[in-house]
Scaffold this motif. Structure first.
Motif, mmCIF file in Angstrom:
data_model
loop_
_atom_site.group_PDB
_atom_site.id
_atom_site.type_symbol
_atom_site.label_atom_id
_atom_site.label_comp_id
_atom_site.label_asym_id
_atom_site.label_seq_id
_atom_site.Cartn_x
_atom_site.Cartn_y
_atom_site.Cartn_z
ATOM 1 N N VAL A 16 44.743 -55.790 1.842
ATOM 2 C CA VAL A 16 43.371 -56.474 2.023
ATOM 3 C C VAL A 16 42.724 -55.475 3.232
ATOM 4 C CG1 VAL A 16 41.943 -58.407 2.661
ATOM 5 C CG2 VAL A 16 44.325 -58.742 1.501
ATOM 6 N N ILE A 17 41.798 -54.781 2.524
ATOM 7 C CA ILE A 17 40.764 -53.907 3.642
ATOM 8 C C ILE A 17 39.568 -54.712 4.047
ATOM 9 C CG2 ILE A 17 39.820 -51.438 3.668
ATOM 10 C CD1 ILE A 17 41.567 -50.953 1.395
ATOM 11 N N PHE A 18 39.534 -55.098 5.201
ATOM 12 C CA PHE A 18 38.330 -55.782 5.915
ATOM 13 C C PHE A 18 37.261 -54.825 6.367
ATOM 14 C CE2 PHE A 18 41.026 -59.680 6.090
ATOM 15 C CZ PHE A 18 40.359 -60.440 5.113
ATOM 16 N N THR A 19 36.045 -54.798 6.297
ATOM 17 C CA THR A 19 35.120 -54.266 7.045
ATOM 18 C C THR A 19 33.899 -55.253 7.339
ATOM 19 O OG1 THR A 19 33.922 -52.263 7.501
ATOM 20 C CG2 THR A 19 33.548 -53.342 5.598
ATOM 21 N N ILE A 20 32.925 -54.720 8.279
ATOM 22 C CA ILE A 20 31.840 -55.642 8.621
ATOM 23 C C ILE A 20 30.611 -54.856 8.035
ATOM 24 C CG2 ILE A 20 30.371 -56.827 10.037
ATOM 25 C CD1 ILE A 20 33.043 -57.989 9.966
ATOM 26 N N TYR A 21 30.364 -55.295 6.802
ATOM 27 C CA TYR A 21 29.277 -54.689 6.083
ATOM 28 C C TYR A 21 27.885 -55.682 5.933
ATOM 29 C CZ TYR A 21 26.829 -52.353 2.183
ATOM 30 O OH TYR A 21 25.834 -51.591 1.330
ATOM 31 N N GLU A 22 26.853 -54.952 6.426
ATOM 32 C CA GLU A 22 25.629 -55.785 6.529
ATOM 33 C C GLU A 22 25.719 -57.079 7.113
ATOM 34 O OE1 GLU A 22 23.898 -55.553 2.460
ATOM 35 O OE2 GLU A 22 23.471 -53.457 2.642
ATOM 36 N N GLY A 23 26.622 -57.015 8.122
ATOM 37 C CA GLY A 23 26.802 -58.636 9.061
ATOM 38 C C GLY A 23 27.549 -59.453 8.223
ATOM 39 N N ARG A 24 28.337 -58.964 7.358
ATOM 40 C CA ARG A 24 29.177 -60.017 6.517
ATOM 41 C C ARG A 24 30.760 -59.187 6.644
ATOM 42 N NH1 ARG A 24 26.391 -62.314 1.198
ATOM 43 N NH2 ARG A 24 27.838 -63.896 1.603
ATOM 44 N N LEU A 25 31.726 -60.212 6.616
ATOM 45 C CA LEU A 25 33.142 -59.800 6.352
ATOM 46 C C LEU A 25 33.365 -59.400 5.026
ATOM 47 C CD1 LEU A 25 35.581 -59.506 7.783
ATOM 48 C CD2 LEU A 25 36.328 -61.729 7.299
ATOM 49 N N SER A 26 33.536 -58.380 4.653
ATOM 50 C CA SER A 26 33.551 -57.811 3.260
ATOM 51 C C SER A 26 34.882 -57.219 3.010
ATOM 52 C CB SER A 26 32.605 -56.843 3.038
ATOM 53 O OG SER A 26 31.178 -57.341 3.204
ATOM 54 N N VAL A 27 35.199 -57.143 1.724
ATOM 55 C CA VAL A 27 36.791 -56.805 1.205
ATOM 56 C C VAL A 27 36.348 -55.595 0.184
ATOM 57 C CG1 VAL A 27 38.888 -57.520 0.049
ATOM 58 C CG2 VAL A 27 37.578 -59.315 1.519
ATOM 59 N N LEU A 28 37.143 -54.571 0.132
ATOM 60 C CA LEU A 28 37.073 -53.404 -0.676
ATOM 61 C C LEU A 28 37.995 -53.819 -1.767
ATOM 62 C CD1 LEU A 28 35.990 -50.840 -1.323
ATOM 63 C CD2 LEU A 28 38.215 -49.834 -0.308
#
Length: 219
Positions: A16-28
């Motif tokens: 599970v790859i998490f980042t913060i993208y456009e102000g939201r916790l996102s998954v690749l």
């Protein structure tokens, strides 16, 4: 005593790859191009090679499927429910990775890659929605007793942007004064001596992690 025959099972690493993208916790996620579940999205994953360590397999999966390497990676849990993979018995050792968005250089290939908000995932193959949910719960819980949120930050950042990461993951607003007192007690940041002058507000101090790449457990 008669011993029942053992079941031969394959082992995979799914990340599970998490980042913060456009102000939201996102998954690749990766769109599958072969059966089973062709056309559905799933986590980057792959089978463990003979003689390969689990952590090495997870790192290889990240590099081969996404081009990502050198990021924070932690083993999460083993998912082994019978029937989770229609091809046969496969145990998934799940990991989660945390990546600052400005460090992402995801490469394209035969399999399509895309980011999705963690709370708006498309239908996922296998039991990968369950794995994402477990990873998010681990991440939220670890905010309380570690410096794990720093793994989302660029090399230099403001305290307001760091507070924004906490609020994004927790899904709630935090008191600014209490948040900064907590950071001061952790002693995990150092002032760069620089200031960020974006927007109409007065320039804000820029900080960096004292031990980048390290997650410190708070006792």
């Amino acid at each position: 005593m008669q011993i029942a025959p053992r079941t031969n099972a394959a082992v995979s690493a799914d990340v599970v790859i998490f980042t913060i993208y456009e102000g939201r916790l996102s998954v690749l996620l990766v769109r599958r191009v072969t059966a089973p579940y062709a056309g559905l999205w799933c986590l980057p994953g792959g089978l463990l090679d003979e003689g390969e360590a689990l952590d090495d397999c997870a790192q290889r999966v990240l590099l081969e499927k996404t081009g990502i390497q050198g990021v924070y990676l932690e083993q999460l849990y083993t998912f082994g429910q019978p029937g989770r993979d229609p091809r046969g018995r496969v145990l998934s050792v799940a990991y989660y990775a945390l990546v600052p968005y400005d460090r992402l250089h995801v490469r394209g290939g035969v399999e399509r890659l895309d980011w999705f908000p963690e709370d708006e995932l498309p239908p996922l193959a296998f039991d990968h929605r369950q794995i994402v949910g477990a990873a998010r719960r681990r991440l939220v819980g670890k905010l309380e007793y570690s410096t794990i949120a720093l793994q989302f930050m660029p090399e230099e950042f403001t305290l307001s942007s760091l507070q924004g990461v906490y609020e994004t993951i927790l899904g709630e607003r935090l008191d600014k004064r209490n948040f900064r007192k907590r950071l001061q007690a952790l002693n995990c940041l150092e002032d760069t001596g620089k200031r960020y002058s974006g927007g109409k507000h007065r320039p804000a101090r820029l900080y960096r992690a004292k031990s980048p790449g390290e997650v410190r457990i708070i006792k």
